[in-house]
Design a protein around this motif. Structure first.
Motif, PDB file in Angstrom:
ATOM      1  N   SER A 297      42.422  36.356 101.744  1.00 40.89           N
ATOM      2  CA  SER A 297      41.703  37.199 102.712  1.00 40.89           C
ATOM      3  C   SER A 297      40.180  37.032 102.658  1.00 40.89           C
ATOM      4  CB  SER A 297      42.069  38.669 102.516  1.00 40.89           C
ATOM      5  OG  SER A 297      41.655  39.128 101.248  1.00 40.89           O
ATOM      6  N   ALA A 298      39.645  36.648 101.519  1.00 41.08           N
ATOM      7  CA  ALA A 298      38.191  36.490 101.399  1.00 41.08           C
ATOM      8  C   ALA A 298      37.650  35.359 102.252  1.00 41.08           C
ATOM      9  CB  ALA A 298      37.808  36.270  99.930  1.00 41.08           C
ATOM     10  N   TRP A 299      38.505  34.398 102.626  1.00 40.68           N
ATOM     11  CA  TRP A 299      37.984  33.241 103.360  1.00 40.68           C
ATOM     12  C   TRP A 299      38.876  32.740 104.491  1.00 40.68           C
ATOM     13  CZ3 TRP A 299      41.284  29.170 103.300  1.00 40.68           C
ATOM     14  CH2 TRP A 299      42.189  29.091 102.246  1.00 40.68           C
ATOM     15  N   ILE A 300      40.085  33.190 104.611  1.00 41.40           N
ATOM     16  CA  ILE A 300      41.034  32.578 105.550  1.00 41.40           C
ATOM     17  C   ILE A 300      40.577  32.678 107.007  1.00 41.40           C
ATOM     18  CG2 ILE A 300      42.561  34.581 105.832  1.00 41.40           C
ATOM     19  CD1 ILE A 300      44.919  32.491 105.661  1.00 41.40           C
ATOM     20  N   ASP A 301      39.860  33.730 107.347  1.00 36.76           N
ATOM     21  CA  ASP A 301      39.406  33.907 108.730  1.00 36.76           C
ATOM     22  C   ASP A 301      37.900  33.667 108.886  1.00 36.76           C
ATOM     23  OD1 ASP A 301      41.881  34.553 110.005  1.00 36.76           O
ATOM     24  OD2 ASP A 301      41.801  36.522 109.042  1.00 36.76           O
ATOM     25  N   ASN A 302      37.361  32.752 108.079  1.00 40.77           N
ATOM     26  CA  ASN A 302      35.919  32.486 108.116  1.00 40.77           C
ATOM     27  C   ASN A 302      35.514  31.493 109.208  1.00 40.77           C
ATOM     28  OD1 ASN A 302      36.725  30.007 107.148  1.00 40.77           O
ATOM     29  ND2 ASN A 302      35.603  30.135 105.226  1.00 40.77           N
ATOM     30  N   GLY A 303      36.434  31.104 110.063  1.00 38.14           N
ATOM     31  CA  GLY A 303      36.132  30.169 111.148  1.00 38.14           C
ATOM     32  C   GLY A 303      36.486  28.733 110.820  1.00 38.14           C
ATOM     33  N   HIS A 304      36.813  28.450 109.585  1.00 34.37           N
ATOM     34  CA  HIS A 304      37.173  27.089 109.173  1.00 34.37           C
ATOM     35  C   HIS A 304      38.588  26.718 109.631  1.00 34.37           C
ATOM     36  CE1 HIS A 304      37.148  23.473 106.703  1.00 34.37           C
ATOM     37  NE2 HIS A 304      38.314  23.848 106.201  1.00 34.37           N
ATOM     38  N   ASN A 305      39.452  27.707 109.757  1.00 31.31           N
ATOM     39  CA  ASN A 305      40.851  27.467 110.145  1.00 31.31           C
ATOM     40  C   ASN A 305      41.075  27.807 111.610  1.00 31.31           C
ATOM     41  OD1 ASN A 305      41.897  26.855 107.417  1.00 31.31           O
ATOM     42  ND2 ASN A 305      41.277  28.965 107.016  1.00 31.31           N
ATOM     43  N   ASN A 306      41.833  26.961 112.283  1.00 27.98           N
ATOM     44  CA  ASN A 306      42.185  27.204 113.674  1.00 27.98           C
ATOM     45  C   ASN A 306      43.696  27.396 113.740  1.00 27.98           C
ATOM     46  OD1 ASN A 306      42.772  27.206 116.380  1.00 27.98           O
ATOM     47  ND2 ASN A 306      41.824  25.231 116.825  1.00 27.98           N
ATOM     48  N   PHE A 307      44.135  28.641 113.797  1.00 28.29           N
ATOM     49  CA  PHE A 307      45.562  28.935 113.770  1.00 28.29           C
ATOM     50  C   PHE A 307      46.251  28.674 115.103  1.00 28.29           C
ATOM     51  CE2 PHE A 307      43.730  31.401 110.281  1.00 28.29           C
ATOM     52  CZ  PHE A 307      44.412  30.789 109.243  1.00 28.29           C
ATOM     53  N   GLU A 308      45.480  28.375 116.139  1.00 31.26           N
ATOM     54  CA  GLU A 308      46.074  27.961 117.411  1.00 31.26           C
ATOM     55  C   GLU A 308      46.429  26.477 117.386  1.00 31.26           C
ATOM     56  OE1 GLU A 308      43.569  29.187 120.648  1.00 31.26           O
ATOM     57  OE2 GLU A 308      43.501  31.244 119.906  1.00 31.26           O
ATOM     58  N   ASP A 309      45.859  25.743 116.449  1.00 30.97           N
ATOM     59  CA  ASP A 309      46.153  24.319 116.278  1.00 30.97           C
ATOM     60  C   ASP A 309      47.451  24.202 115.483  1.00 30.97           C
ATOM     61  OD1 ASP A 309      46.305  21.629 115.568  1.00 30.97           O
ATOM     62  OD2 ASP A 309      44.237  21.512 114.848  1.00 30.97           O
ATOM     63  N   THR A 310      48.474  23.626 116.084  1.00 35.34           N
ATOM     64  CA  THR A 310      49.771  23.505 115.403  1.00 35.34           C
ATOM     65  C   THR A 310      49.703  22.586 114.186  1.00 35.34           C
ATOM     66  OG1 THR A 310      50.455  21.747 116.922  1.00 35.34           O
ATOM     67  CG2 THR A 310      51.126  24.010 117.470  1.00 35.34           C
ATOM     68  N   ASN A 311      48.605  21.832 114.034  1.00 33.76           N
ATOM     69  CA  ASN A 311      48.429  20.998 112.847  1.00 33.76           C
ATOM     70  C   ASN A 311      47.907  21.788 111.640  1.00 33.76           C
ATOM     71  OD1 ASN A 311      49.223  18.294 113.688  1.00 33.76           O
ATOM     72  ND2 ASN A 311      47.523  18.477 115.130  1.00 33.76           N
ATOM     73  N   THR A 312      47.497  23.033 111.852  1.00 33.76           N
ATOM     74  CA  THR A 312      47.158  23.888 110.715  1.00 33.76           C
ATOM     75  C   THR A 312      48.486  24.247 110.076  1.00 33.76           C
ATOM     76  OG1 THR A 312      45.182  24.719 111.808  1.00 33.76           O
ATOM     77  CG2 THR A 312      46.061  26.046 109.990  1.00 33.76           C
ATOM     78  N   CYS A 313      48.691  23.746 108.865  1.00 31.65           N
ATOM     79  CA  CYS A 313      50.031  23.811 108.286  1.00 31.65           C
ATOM     80  C   CYS A 313      50.001  24.310 106.843  1.00 31.65           C
ATOM     81  CB  CYS A 313      50.693  22.446 108.353  1.00 31.65           C
ATOM     82  SG  CYS A 313      49.899  21.176 107.358  1.00 31.65           S
ATOM     83  N   ILE A 314      51.199  24.482 106.319  1.00 30.74           N
ATOM     84  CA  ILE A 314      51.372  24.897 104.934  1.00 30.74           C
ATOM     85  C   ILE A 314      51.985  23.732 104.158  1.00 30.74           C
ATOM     86  CG2 ILE A 314      52.534  26.477 103.354  1.00 30.74           C
ATOM     87  CD1 ILE A 314      52.522  28.544 105.670  1.00 30.74           C
ATOM     88  N   LEU A 315      51.305  23.366 103.089  1.00 28.55           N
ATOM     89  CA  LEU A 315      51.815  22.361 102.166  1.00 28.55           C
ATOM     90  C   LEU A 315      52.463  23.094 101.004  1.00 28.55           C
ATOM     91  CD1 LEU A 315      52.078  19.566 100.787  1.00 28.55           C
ATOM     92  CD2 LEU A 315      49.727  19.880  99.964  1.00 28.55           C
ATOM     93  N   CYS A 316      53.708  22.756 100.739  1.00 35.31           N
ATOM     94  CA  CYS A 316      54.425  23.292  99.589  1.00 35.31           C
ATOM     95  C   CYS A 316      54.506  22.180  98.542  1.00 35.31           C
ATOM     96  CB  CYS A 316      55.826  23.743  99.991  1.00 35.31           C
ATOM     97  SG  CYS A 316      56.857  24.245  98.600  1.00 35.31           S
ATOM     98  N   ILE A 317      54.061  22.476  97.346  1.00 35.89           N
ATOM     99  CA  ILE A 317      54.162  21.525  96.242  1.00 35.89           C
ATOM    100  C   ILE A 317      55.284  22.016  95.343  1.00 35.89           C
ATOM    101  CG2 ILE A 317      52.968  20.453  94.301  1.00 35.89           C
ATOM    102  CD1 ILE A 317      50.317  21.241  95.886  1.00 35.89           C
ATOM    103  N   ARG A 318      56.466  21.434  95.502  1.00 37.83           N
ATOM    104  CA  ARG A 318      57.644  21.826  94.720  1.00 37.83           C
ATOM    105  C   ARG A 318      57.597  21.118  93.372  1.00 37.83           C
ATOM    106  NH1 ARG A 318      61.178  21.451  99.849  1.00 37.83           N
ATOM    107  NH2 ARG A 318      60.892  23.557 100.653  1.00 37.83           N
ATOM    108  N   LEU A 319      57.436  21.888  92.325  1.00 36.93           N
ATOM    109  CA  LEU A 319      57.279  21.318  90.993  1.00 36.93           C
ATOM    110  C   LEU A 319      58.609  20.823  90.438  1.00 36.93           C
ATOM    111  CD1 LEU A 319      54.868  24.017  89.522  1.00 36.93           C
ATOM    112  CD2 LEU A 319      54.292  21.866  90.674  1.00 36.93           C
TER     113      LEU A 319
END
Length: 141
Positions: free
Chosen positions: A102-124
């Protein structure tokens, strides 16, 4: 090597179950790449908010084997593109990201309308954790 125990899971959650910086290594054509990423740990995996067209995601597409390193912990695993941040299947993880980042997610760096904004899961798969003078070799599979 031992399976993930309640004790080692508790240590991992204490250190990484929040907004934290880890190093993520990828390799393509025998060339290693490493960068720091913002992540959080949950249930044997780290989650990273990123862009699907970034260098790391292109490298993971070619070779999903990755390594991570953070506070007295190193591990290997597979990078998995979970798809768009706003995809219905990602709602739980995205909600947790919104809270933890929450401290930075909506600081303008992320565009959530862009479908390329994604989640990377690193499965250990395996890792080594150091805590209070102890060394734990962990099998996450």
């Amino acid at each position: 090597m031992e399976k993930l125990t309640k004790n080692t899971e508790a240590i991992l959650l204490e250190r990484f179950g929040k907004d934290c910086i880890i190093s993520l290594a990828t390799a393509v054509d025998n060339i290693p790449y490493v960068r720091n990423v913002d992540a959080f740990y949950e249930n044997g995996a780290f989650y990273v908010l990123t862009h699907g067209l970034s260098g790391k995601m292109k490298q993971i597409e070619r070779n999903p084997t990755v390594a991570i390193c953070g506070e007295w912990f190193t591990a290997q695993g597979k990078g998995v593109d979970l798809g768009s941040f706003v995809k219905a299947d990602n709602a739980r993880i995205a909600g947790k990201m919104r809270d933890l980042f929450s401290a930075w997610i909506d600081n303008g760096h992320n565009n959530f309308e862009d479908t390329n904004t994604c989640i990377l899961c690193i499965r250990l798969s395996t890792g080594v954790l150091f805590s209070n003078g102890m060394r734990y070799e962990i099998d996450f599979t």
